[in-house]
Write a protein that holds these residues in place. Structure first.
Motif, short mmCIF file in Angstrom:
data_model
loop_
_atom_site.label_atom_id
_atom_site.label_comp_id
_atom_site.label_asym_id
_atom_site.label_seq_id
_atom_site.Cartn_x
_atom_site.Cartn_y
_atom_site.Cartn_z
N PHE A 242 57.99 27.17 20.29
CA PHE A 242 56.58 26.55 20.75
C PHE A 242 56.53 25.43 21.36
N ALA A 243 57.36 24.41 20.96
CA ALA A 243 57.59 22.98 21.40
C ALA A 243 58.47 23.34 22.81
N LEU A 244 59.43 23.96 22.75
CA LEU A 244 60.27 24.07 24.10
C LEU A 244 59.25 24.57 25.17
N PHE A 245 58.54 25.75 24.55
CA PHE A 245 57.86 26.18 25.79
C PHE A 245 56.96 25.10 26.51
N VAL A 246 56.10 24.58 25.33
CA VAL A 246 55.26 23.41 25.78
C VAL A 246 56.14 22.26 26.83
N ILE A 247 57.03 22.12 26.61
CA ILE A 247 57.70 21.13 27.45
C ILE A 247 57.88 21.77 28.72
N VAL A 248 58.52 23.10 28.97
CA VAL A 248 58.59 23.61 30.19
C VAL A 248 57.07 23.71 30.97
N LEU A 249 56.37 24.06 30.01
CA LEU A 249 54.77 24.10 30.69
C LEU A 249 54.22 22.79 31.22
N ALA A 250 54.71 21.55 30.25
CA ALA A 250 54.20 20.54 30.77
C ALA A 250 54.86 19.97 32.23
N ALA A 251 56.34 20.50 32.09
CA ALA A 251 56.95 20.22 33.42
C ALA A 251 56.13 20.78 34.64
N ALA A 252 55.72 22.09 34.52
CA ALA A 252 55.10 22.65 35.48
C ALA A 252 53.93 22.16 35.71
N GLU A 253 53.09 21.65 34.63
CA GLU A 253 51.80 21.05 34.61
C GLU A 253 52.16 19.82 35.64
N ALA A 254 53.00 19.03 35.30
CA ALA A 254 53.06 17.76 35.89
C ALA A 254 53.61 17.82 37.43
N ALA A 255 54.17 19.01 37.51
CA ALA A 255 54.35 19.35 39.08
C ALA A 255 53.45 19.55 40.07
N VAL A 256 52.29 20.65 39.15
CA VAL A 256 51.46 20.79 39.83
C VAL A 256 50.49 19.93 40.22
N GLY A 257 50.36 19.12 38.98
CA GLY A 257 49.39 17.90 38.96
C GLY A 257 49.64 16.83 40.09
N LEU A 258 50.96 16.51 40.06
CA LEU A 258 51.55 15.75 41.08
C LEU A 258 50.99 16.12 42.63
N ALA A 259 51.47 17.51 42.79
CA ALA A 259 51.30 18.14 44.08
C ALA A 259 49.70 17.80 44.46
N LEU A 260 48.86 17.98 43.42
CA LEU A 260 47.53 18.07 43.78
C LEU A 260 47.12 16.24 43.95
N ILE A 261 47.86 15.68 43.22
CA ILE A 261 47.53 14.26 43.43
C ILE A 261 47.87 13.76 44.81
N LEU A 262 48.98 14.24 45.37
CA LEU A 262 49.25 14.03 46.61
C LEU A 262 48.24 14.44 47.76
N ARG A 263 47.85 15.56 47.48
CA ARG A 263 46.86 16.07 48.36
C ARG A 263 45.70 15.46 48.32
#
Lengths: 165, 101, 692
Positions: free
Chosen positions: B62-83
C-alpha cells in the motif's frame, strides 16, 4: 536509539517546513524530512519502500518541486519569500488534528512489533509484486503513463487566455 | 513510551504539520509540499502497522502504491500550478480568488 | 356692426398675424444656442410675413364696415360667459400696418445692432412676444381679452428693458416701469369691473350699444334694469383713462419712461416710442364712446399738463435717448389731449405719424450711439450716449444726419412734413373745443390749447438743441476722425422711416390735414354717453374747420421762436456746463422732481411701513412662533429618543443578527480555497470528537 534520532529529525524538519517563510528552505526541510522517513522505513524492515522513497521522492518529486519553484517565480536575486495567512485557522487545525491523532497514538495498546526479524523479506516482496500484486502494479503503470501525458497536456498547452493578469 | 507510540506520534505530527502548511502557506508550491507531508504521514502509518505483521506485506505494498500515486499527483499538481501561473501571473493563492462570492 | 357667424379670410389672417410672432417666440426659445446667429433673420422673416398679411388686410378692409368675430371663451357658474374675439375696423387695420412695419424695420435694425450680443436669441424671442401681445391688443374685441394682452405687453416690455440685466441700471428701470404700470392697470381693472357691473358684458360693441341706451335721471345712471349713482359714469371713464395713462406715461405716471431707456435702443424705438406707449392712446380710441364729459375734460387737461412737463424736461437733458424719451412723453400728451378734446381722428393720426418719426429718431439715435462706441475708441469713462461728447457728426454720419433733420422737422411740425399735419389737427381741435366749451368768450378751458402752443415752441427748442449738439458744431472731444460707415441694415430702416415722415405720403395737399386720406376714411364714433351735450361734437368739428389759419400762424410763430432760441444759444457750441444753481435747470433736468417725489412720498413711507410691519412681525409673531417651535422641537426630541432607542433598537437588533450571521458565512465563502479546506477538516475533526 536510531529510531528516536530519525523520528526527531523528521518532526524537526516538518516543523521547520511549517514555520519557515522561505520557499527554498521549505523545500530543503522537506528533503530532510523525506530522507529521514526513508531511514525510518529501512529501520522498520521495509527496505524496498525506503529505496523507492529515495528514488521517487528525493530523486523525482523534489526535483519537480524545485523546477516548479523556479518556473513560477521571477528570480531576480532576492530570497524567495512567501508569507503566511489564515494563521488562526492553521493553529486551530494543527492543534486539533495533532491532539486527535496524537491522543490516539499515545493511547495505542493494540500490540507491538514482533521481536524477531523476518529473513528474506525483500525477496518475498519481489515475489509478491510479480505474482499477487501484478495486476495493481500494471494498472499503476498505465495510470502513471496517463498522468504523464495529462500533465504534459495541461502544462504545455499554449492556447487559451494566457497572461490575463 | 514504546516504539509504536513514538512512530504513530511522529506520523500524527507530520499529518498535522501538513495540514497546517496547506492552510497557512500562500504559495501553491508550498501547499503541494504540505500534501506530500500528509501523504508521507499516511505512508509511515502503513509501514508501522505493516511491521506488526511483516509476513502479510499489505502495508508495504500500500505504501508503495501511495508513493507512486503521490508522484503522479505531484506531476499533475505541478502542471496545474504552471498553468495557473501562466493564467494569473502569480501562484499566491490569496490573489487567486475568482470564486469569491 | 354686423357680426360674422362664419369665420372669414380676414379673421384667419388676423389670427395668423397673432400666432406667427408667438410661434417665433416659442421657437426661438427652443432653438439651440449655436444657431443664435440666425434668430434675428428668422424673426425678421416672421415680421415680414406679418407685414405682408397686414398690407393684404388693409387692402381688403379699405373703407369697409367694422366686422367682428367672437366665440365663447369661458363660463363662470354656467350662465355668465366671457367671449373672445376679433374686432376689425379702420383704425385696427391701420394700426396693424403701423405695428408690423415698425417691428419689421426694428428687427432688421436689430440684426446689425445686436450683433455679437451674447443673448441675441433671447432678445429676438422677446421681440416676438412683444409683437404678439401688441397685435393682440389691437385686434381684441373685448376689454378682458385686451387686458390680458395689455399685461403681456407690460411683461415683454419688462423683459426687453431688462435685456442687459447683468449691469446695475436696467433691472431697476424695468422694475420701476413694471410697478408704475401696475398702478395704472389696477385702475384699468376697476374700470373693467364697473363696465361689467353695469352692462353684463365686456364686448366693446355691447358696451357701445349699452352706453347708448343708458341714461341719466336725477343723478342716477341707469342701463336696462341696473342703476348706479351718476358719478360712476365719470369714474368709469377716468379709470379706463388711468389704465391708458400708465402705459402711455401720462402725468403722474410719466416717471418710468425715461428710465426705460436703459434697454437696447431698438427696443426703445419699437416699444417706448412707437407702439406700446401708443397702445394707451389706442385704448382711449377704443373706449372713446364710453367717456363722459367730465372724463374727457380730465383727459384733456392731463394730456396738456403731460405735454408741457415732458417738453420742459426734454430741454436740458444731456442723454440723447433721454431727450427723445421726454419728447415721446410730450407727444403722447398731445395725443391724449386730442382724445380729451374730442379730436379723435386727429389724435389717432398723430399716433401714426408719431410712431414713424419717433421710431426713426430712436433708430437714428441708436445708430449714433453705435457709432459713438467706436468713435470714442472704447473709452469707458466717456458715455457714448452723452450729447456733450458728440458734435460735428454731420460729416461722419451724413445719411443719418439728413434723416435726423427730416425726422426732427416732422416732430417739430414744419409744413410739408407729417408731424405738421397731425399736430395742426390736434391744435385746431383743441382750440375749437375750448371755444365750444367756453361758449365764445375766454375761459380756463383755453389754458389747454395755449399750453399746447407753448409746448410747440419748447419742442422746436429742444429738437434744435439736439440737432446742434449732436450733428452741428465742432467735435467736442478727441475722437476718431473721418467718415464712419454704418451697415446698410442700420441705415435702411432709418431712411425708410424718414421717407414715411414726409407730408406728401399722408396728404396730397401737404398744408391741409383735412385732405389727407386718413381723415377721409376714418369714421369718428358719435359720443352718446348720457350727459354729453348733443350738439357739442358737431360744434367742435365745425369750429375746427374754421380756425386753421389762426392755428397755422400761431404754431409757425412758436416754431420760429423755439428754433431761433436754440440757434442763438447753441450756435457758439455748448454753453457752460455748471448750472446746478439755476432752479429751472434743476426742475427740467430732474423731470419736475418727480422721482424725488415718488421716492420720498411713496417709496419712503411704504418702506417705513414695511420696516415697521417687519419689526412687528419679528418681535411679536416670530417670538410666538418661536415658543411654539421650541415646544414642538422638545416634543419631537422626546418621541425621537423613544423612536431611536426602543423601536429602532429592536429593528437594528434583528438587522445586526442577520448581518453578523451573513458576514460569518460570507467569510467562509470568500473564494479562498484554503479556508474551505480548513473549514471542512475542522468540521471533520469536530465530528470525529463527537463520535468518539
Amino acid at each position: 536509539m536510531l529510531l528516536w534520532l530519525f523520528c526527531i529529525l523528521t518532526v524537526a524538519s516538518a516543523a521547520l517546513l511549517v514555520i519557515t517563510r522561505s520557499i527554498l528552505y521549505g523545500a530543503y526541510s522537506l528533503v530532510i524530512c523525506l530522507l529521514s522517513l526513508a531511514a525510518l522505513y529501512v529501520l522498520l524492515q521495509a527496505e524496498f519502500v525506503g529505496i523507492t522513497q529515495l528514488m521517487i521522492y528525493v530523486g523525482g518529486i523534489i526535483i519537480l518541486l524545485l523546477f516548479a519553484i523556479m518556473l513560477t517565480n521571477k528570480l531576480k536575486g532576492e530570497t524567495l519569500i512567501t508569507s503566511h495567512y489564515n494563521r488562526i485557522f492553521a493553529i486551530l487545525l494543527f492543534g486539533s488534528a495533532f491532539l486527535c491523532t496524537g491522543w490516539m497514538a499515545v493511547n495505542w495498546h493494540g500490540g507491538s512489533f514482533p521481536d524477531r526479524a523476518i529473513p528474506e523479506l525483500m525477496h518475498a516482496t519481489g515475489v509478491y509484486l510479480m505474482s499477487v500484486y501484478l495486476f495493481p502494479m500494471e494498472v499503476i503503470a498505465v495510470l502513471l503513463l496517463i498522468v504523464l501525458i495529462g500533465a504534459l497536456t495541461i502544462a504545455g498547452e499554449k492556447t487559451g487566455k494566457e497572461g490575463r493578469r | 513510551m514504546n516504539e509504536m507510540q513514538l512512530l504513530l506520534g511522529t506520523g500524527a505530527f507530520l499529518f498535522a504539520a501538513g495540514l497546517a502548511v496547506i492552510v497557512s502557506k500562500k504559495n501553491a508550491v508550498m501547499v503541494l509540499m504540505g500534501i506530500e507531508l500528509m501523504l508521507n504521514a499516511a505512508n509511515l502509518n502503513f509501514i508501522v502497522f505493516g511491521r506488526m505483521h511483516p509476513e502479510w506485506h499489505q502495508g508495504q505494498f500500500f505504501a508503495l502504491f501511495v508513493i507512486v500515486l503521490a508522484a503522479a499527483e505531484a506531476a499533475v499538481g505541478l502542471a496545474l500550478i504552471l498553468r495557473v501561473y501562466r493564467y494569473f501571473r502569480t501562484v499566491e493563492l490569496d490573489k487567486i480568488n475568482q470564486m469569491k462570492g | 356692426m354686423n357680426e360674422a357667424t362664419i369665420i372669414s379670410p380676414e379673421f384667419i389672417e388676423a389670427l395668423l398675424m397673432l400666432v406667427l410672432p408667438l410661434a417665433a417666440f416659442l421657437g426661438l426659445n427652443i432653438l439651440p444656442q449655436r444657431m443664435a446667429a440666425v434668430s434675428g433673420k428668422l424673426v425678421s422673416l416672421v415680421f415680414l410675413i406679418v407685414f405682408l398679411l397686414s398690407v393684404h388686410l388693409i387692402w381688403m378692409r379699405w373703407g369697409m364696415d367694422t366686422i367682428e368675430y367672437q366665440l365663447t371663451w369661458f363660463y363662470l357658474s354656467g350662465t355668465v360667459h366671457f367671449a373672445a374675439g376679433i374686432l376689425l375696423d379702420m383704425k385696427t387695420v391701420i394700426m396693424l400696418v403701423v405695428v408690423s412695419v415698425i417691428s419689421l424695420l426694428v428687427s432688421l435694425f436689430s440684426i446689425s445692432y445686436m450683433h455679437n450680443d451674447q443673448d441675441e436669441r433671447r432678445y429676438f424671442a422677446n421681440l416676438g412676444l412683444f409683437v404678439f401681445s401688441m397685435i393682440g391688443i389691437v385686434i381684441s374685441n373685448n376689454l378682458l381679452q385686451l387686458f390680458c394682452f395689455w399685461e403681456l405687453v407690460g411683461l415683454s416690455s419688462y423683459l426687453l428693458i431688462n435685456h442687459w440685466y447683468r449691469t446695475g441700471n436696467p433691472p431697476k428701470a424695468a422694475t420701476k416701469a413694471f410697478v408704475v404700470n401696475r398702478v395704472g392697470d389696477a385702475a384699468f381693472l376697476i374700470g373693467i369691473g364697473i363696465a361689467w357691473t353695469m352692462f353684463d358684458s365686456l364686448s366693446l360693441t355691447d358696451l357701445y350699444s349699452g352706453m347708448e341706451s343708458s341714461h341719466l335721471e336725477a343723478g342716477i345712471w341707469m342701463a336696462g334694469d341696473k342703476e348706479m349713482p351718476g358719478i360712476w359714469l365719470s369714474v368709469l371713464g377716468i379709470c379706463l383713462f388711468l389704465g391708458a395713462a400708465g402705459k402711455s406715461a401720462q402725468f403722474p405716471f410719466q416717471a418710468w419712461l425715461p428710465d426705460a431707456m436703459a434697454g437696447p435702443t431698438p427696443v426703445s424705438a419699437l416699444i417706448h416710442a412707437a407702439t406700446m406707449v401708443a397702445a394707451g392712446v389706442f385704448l382711449l380710441a377704443r373706449v372713446f364712446p364710453l367717456l363722459s364729459l367730465e372724463a374727457m375734460t380730465f383727459i384733456a387737461v392731463t394730456g396738456a399738463i403731460t405735454a408741457f412737463m415732458g417738453a420742459v424736461a426734454a430741454m436740458t437733458q444731456n442723454d440723447i435717448k433721454k431727450v427723445l424719451a421726454f419728447s415721446t412723453i410730450s407727444q403722447l400728451g398731445y395725443m391724449v389731449m386730442g382724445m380729451g378734446v374730442g379730436a379723435y381722428d386727429a389724435s389717432l393720426f398723430h399716433l401714426f405719424t408719431h410712431a414713424f418719426f419717433k421710431a426713426g429718431l430712436f433708430l437714428a439715435a441708436g445708430a449714433v450711439i453705435h457709432a459713438m462706441h467706436d468713435l470714442l475708441k472704447g473709452d469707458h469713462h466717456r458715455d457714448p450716449q452723452d450729447m456733450r461728447n458728440m458734435g460735428g457728426l454731420r460729416k461722419q454720419l451724413p445719411v443719418i444726419f439728413i434723416c435726423y433733420v427730416i425726422l426732427s422737422l416732422a416732430l417739430v411740425g414744419i409744413p410739408f412734413f407729417s408731424g405738421f399735419l397731425s399736430k395742426e389737427a390736434i391744435m385746431s381741435g383743441s382750440f375749437a373745443w375750448a371755444d365750444a366749451r367756453s361758449g365764445g368768450g375766454m375761459s380756463f378751458y383755453h389754458l389747454v390749447p395755449y399750453t399746447g402752443m407753448v409746448t410747440v415752441a419748447l419742442t422746436a427748442y429742444y429738437m434744435g438743441r439736439q440737432v446742434y449738439l449732436v450733428f452741428l458744431g465742432q467735435p467736442a472731444t478727441d475722437r476718431v476722425a473721418g467718415k464712419f460707415s454704418l451697415q446698410w441694415l442700420m441705415t435702411a430702416p432709418v431712411v425708410i422711416l424718414s421717407l414715411l415722415s414726409i407730408g406728401l405720403i399722408w396728404s396730397f395737399n401737404p398744408l391741409s390735414f383735412q385732405n389727407s386720406w386718413f381723415f377721409t376714411n376714418l369714421i369718428v364714433p358719435v359720443i352718446q354717453v348720457p350727459g354729453y351735450p348733443a350738439g357739442l361734437q358737431p360744434l367742435i368739428v365745425e369750429l375746427s374747420e374754421n380756425n386753421h389759419l389762426l392755428v397755422f400762424i400761431l404754431s409757425s410763430a412758436m416754431i420760429i421762436t423755439g428754433l431761433g432760441l436754440a440757434f442763438l444759444r447753441y450756435r457758439n457750441g455748448i454753453p457752460e456746463q455748471n448750472r446746478a444753481g439755476n432752479w429751472f435747470y434743476n426742475l427740467s433736468s430732474g423731470n419736475w422732481w418727480m422721482d424725488n417725489l415718488y421716492y420720498d412720498g411713496v417709496a419712503g413711507p411704504v418702506k417705513y411701513l414695511a420696516g415697521r410691519t417687519y419689526a412687528m412681525d419679528r418681535k411679536v409673531i416670530d417670538s410666538l412662533l418661536n415658543y411654539l417651535v421650541v415646544s414642538g422641537v422638545l416634543f419631537s426630541k422626546m418621541t425621537g429618543w423613544f423612536d431611536r432607542n426602543i423601536v429602532d433598537g429592536l429593528v437594528h437588533l434583528v438587522a445586526a443578527a442577520g448581518k453578523t450571521t451573513g458576514s460569518i458565512f460570507r467569510s467562509v465563502q470568500g473564494g479562498n480555497v484554503q479556508r474551505y479546506v480548513a473549514a471542512a477538516i475542522l468540521l471533520m475533526i469536530v465530528l470525529f470528537w463527537l463520535i468518539y
